[in-house]
Design a protein around this motif. Structure first.
Motif, mmCIF file in Angstrom:
data_model
loop_
_atom_site.group_PDB
_atom_site.id
_atom_site.type_symbol
_atom_site.label_atom_id
_atom_site.label_comp_id
_atom_site.label_asym_id
_atom_site.label_seq_id
_atom_site.Cartn_x
_atom_site.Cartn_y
_atom_site.Cartn_z
ATOM 1 N N ASP A 122 -9.614 34.570 -41.279
ATOM 2 C CA ASP A 122 -8.290 34.626 -41.010
ATOM 3 C C ASP A 122 -7.978 35.133 -40.744
ATOM 4 O O ASP A 122 -7.785 36.808 -40.900
ATOM 5 N N SER A 123 -7.243 34.976 -39.240
ATOM 6 C CA SER A 123 -6.201 36.304 -38.130
ATOM 7 C C SER A 123 -4.649 36.829 -39.456
ATOM 8 O O SER A 123 -4.252 38.053 -39.021
ATOM 9 N N ASN A 124 -4.879 35.947 -40.906
ATOM 10 C CA ASN A 124 -3.780 37.083 -41.304
ATOM 11 C C ASN A 124 -3.978 38.061 -42.846
ATOM 12 O O ASN A 124 -3.407 38.566 -43.421
ATOM 13 N N LYS A 150 -1.498 41.057 -43.906
ATOM 14 C CA LYS A 150 -0.950 41.522 -42.845
ATOM 15 C C LYS A 150 0.174 41.845 -42.889
ATOM 16 O O LYS A 150 0.743 43.036 -43.218
ATOM 17 N N GLU A 151 0.712 41.438 -43.421
ATOM 18 C CA GLU A 151 2.350 41.023 -43.575
ATOM 19 C C GLU A 151 2.664 42.114 -45.173
ATOM 20 O O GLU A 151 3.910 42.517 -45.127
ATOM 21 N N ASN A 152 2.258 42.191 -46.257
ATOM 22 C CA ASN A 152 2.050 43.000 -46.666
ATOM 23 C C ASN A 152 0.871 43.415 -47.671
ATOM 24 O O ASN A 152 0.153 43.121 -48.313
ATOM 25 N N PRO A 153 -0.095 44.899 -47.214
ATOM 26 C CA PRO A 153 -1.186 45.063 -47.656
ATOM 27 C C PRO A 153 -1.411 45.671 -48.967
ATOM 28 O O PRO A 153 -1.958 46.169 -49.299
ATOM 29 N N ASN A 154 -0.335 45.310 -49.654
ATOM 30 C CA ASN A 154 -0.074 45.364 -51.378
ATOM 31 C C ASN A 154 -0.603 44.356 -51.491
ATOM 32 O O ASN A 154 -0.197 44.920 -52.884
ATOM 33 N N GLN A 155 -0.721 43.282 -51.295
ATOM 34 C CA GLN A 155 -0.796 41.970 -52.119
ATOM 35 C C GLN A 155 -2.033 41.848 -52.223
ATOM 36 O O GLN A 155 -2.278 41.360 -51.136
ATOM 37 N N ARG A 156 -3.409 41.610 -53.280
ATOM 38 C CA ARG A 156 -4.215 41.755 -52.727
ATOM 39 C C ARG A 156 -4.598 39.696 -53.516
ATOM 40 O O ARG A 156 -3.728 40.079 -54.611
ATOM 41 N N LEU A 157 -4.652 39.347 -52.977
ATOM 42 C CA LEU A 157 -4.757 38.086 -52.782
ATOM 43 C C LEU A 157 -6.584 37.532 -53.056
ATOM 44 O O LEU A 157 -7.559 38.697 -52.544
ATOM 45 N N LEU A 158 -6.493 36.005 -54.302
ATOM 46 C CA LEU A 158 -8.071 35.808 -54.156
ATOM 47 C C LEU A 158 -7.900 34.373 -52.403
ATOM 48 O O LEU A 158 -6.276 33.915 -52.850
#
Length: 373
Positions: A122-124, A150-158
């Motif tokens: 995903d490009s994001n 990309k806009e919030n590198p500190n946010q880790r997502l599944l």
């Protein structure tokens, strides 16, 4: 009409065990007997081109066969348009398929059939790490991975890639369950069983008592599934690896770094999808405490890859110098150890692989790929 002579079935099996795997897929429609044979794990394991480990270095990919002797062969991913020098950064064994993390995406691969499919990132997303592959109750496959935005590198997502929609979908790790938030992963690799994904996890503020966290591929819910029988561990130095055992149960390998003692636990009963939570009972299947046992965690803290066969433990790992080795253990002793000299690069990534005739799933709008021969 002349009487039709038939070959003895034992001879037919021997002939078919020498046929290239990609041709066997075509032969499944010959008869019910042939189709049943190709679904037989014993036949697959006895096929002349069966292999049990995959190793990837910075430049090459290899398969490693064990029986009747160790044979190493070079493999290619066979993805149209893929750069010839692009090698997986991470290999995940996903219940008869492999998931390969690449620099700019991922690949789903059946190396035995030489089938593969490229998955764009995903490009994001940045810093995506695949946990594993599952499938829902409609038979649609999904990739489960962690990523940064990309806009919030500190946010880790599944993030989840559904093959039916052919799109990525993000969700926060705390969705659906309060208990997900404090959970830490022991390894960033899951185990696929019955289409669902299981991860070895622990609660951060406890004595590192381990349990399984389950991701249901149909509902995409996450919850604690069961406790593990291994007790507390040294998170950096002890080996702790979960695998599938006999196709429908779990096995758990633990080695204590201080004593080198190895324990193998297996779930007593089949793991099924009838209940959201299972009261899993574990039994000790094997214990090895010989003083000449190898240290199964290498110098980079990488965990071993292993499978169990005929009450023997077969392990692939790198020693302290980064060389790849195959160890066979059983009867409370080290039976054999073999350095894989063909793999000249140090510190290859490695995983087990169970050969299968499961084709790589396509997106709904894709036409089935032609078999590569």
């Amino acid at each position: 009409m002349a009487h039709e002579e038939k070959l003895p079935w034992e001879l037919v099996e021997e002939i078919l065990s020498r046929v290239p795997p990609e041709s066997l897929l075509r032969f499944k429609t010959v008869s019910k007997q042939w189709n049943a044979l190709f679904d037989d794990k014993t036949f697959i394991n006895n096929h002349k081109k069966t292999f049990r480990f995959i190793l990837a270095t910075k430049s090459k990919i290899y398969s490693v066969s064990i029986h009747p002797k160790i044979v190493v062969r070079e493999l290619t991913l066979d993805i149209p348009g893929l750069e010839t020098n692009e090698i997986p950064k991470k290999l995940v064994d996903c219940d008869e398929l492999l998931l390969c993390d690449m620099e700019k995406g991922a690949a789903v691969w059946n190396p035995w059939l030489r089938h593969s499919r490229w998955i764009d990132q995903d490009s994001n997303h940045t810093h995506r790490e695949s946990y594993g592959l599952g499938y829902n109750n409609k038979g649609s496959y999904k990739i489960f991975a962690a990523c940064d935005l990309k806009e919030n590198p500190n946010q880790r997502l599944l993030t989840i890639r559904d093959f039916a929609s052919d799109a990525w979908k993000d969700r926060e790790s705390g969705d659906n369950s309060q208990q997900v938030k404090p959970v830490k992963l022991h390894r960033k690799t899951g185990v696929s069983l019955n289409g669902n994904l299981y991860l070895v996890t622990y609660f951060e503020k406890t004595d590192l008592v381990y349990h399984l966290t389950k991701i249901n591929s149909s509902s995409e819910n996450i919850w604690k599934f069961c406790d593990l029988p291994c007790g507390t561990t040294n998170i950096l130095k002890d080996a702790l690896v979960l695998r599938v055992f006999e196709g429908d149960r779990f096995s758990l390998l633990k080695q204590c770094h201080a004593t080198k003692k190895i324990e193998i636990w297996v779930s007593k009963y089949k793991i099924n999808n009838n209940f959201d939570r299972e009261d899993v009972e574990w039994i000790k299947f094997m214990e090895l405490s010989s003083p000449n046992l190898p240290d199964l965690v290498d110098g980079s803290n990488s965990q071993p890859s292993y499978f169990i066969e005929d009450k023997r433990l077969v392990v692939c790992l790198c020693n302290e110098t980064g060389r790849a080795w195959i160890y066979v253990l059983g009867g409370n002793k080290l039976i054999s150890k073999t350095q894989i000299d063909s793999v000249v690069d140090l510190w290859p990534s490695h995983c087990t692989f169970i050969p299968s005739l499961v084709p790589v799933p396509r997106a709904q709008r894709e036409e089935p790929a032609e078999l590569q021969v």
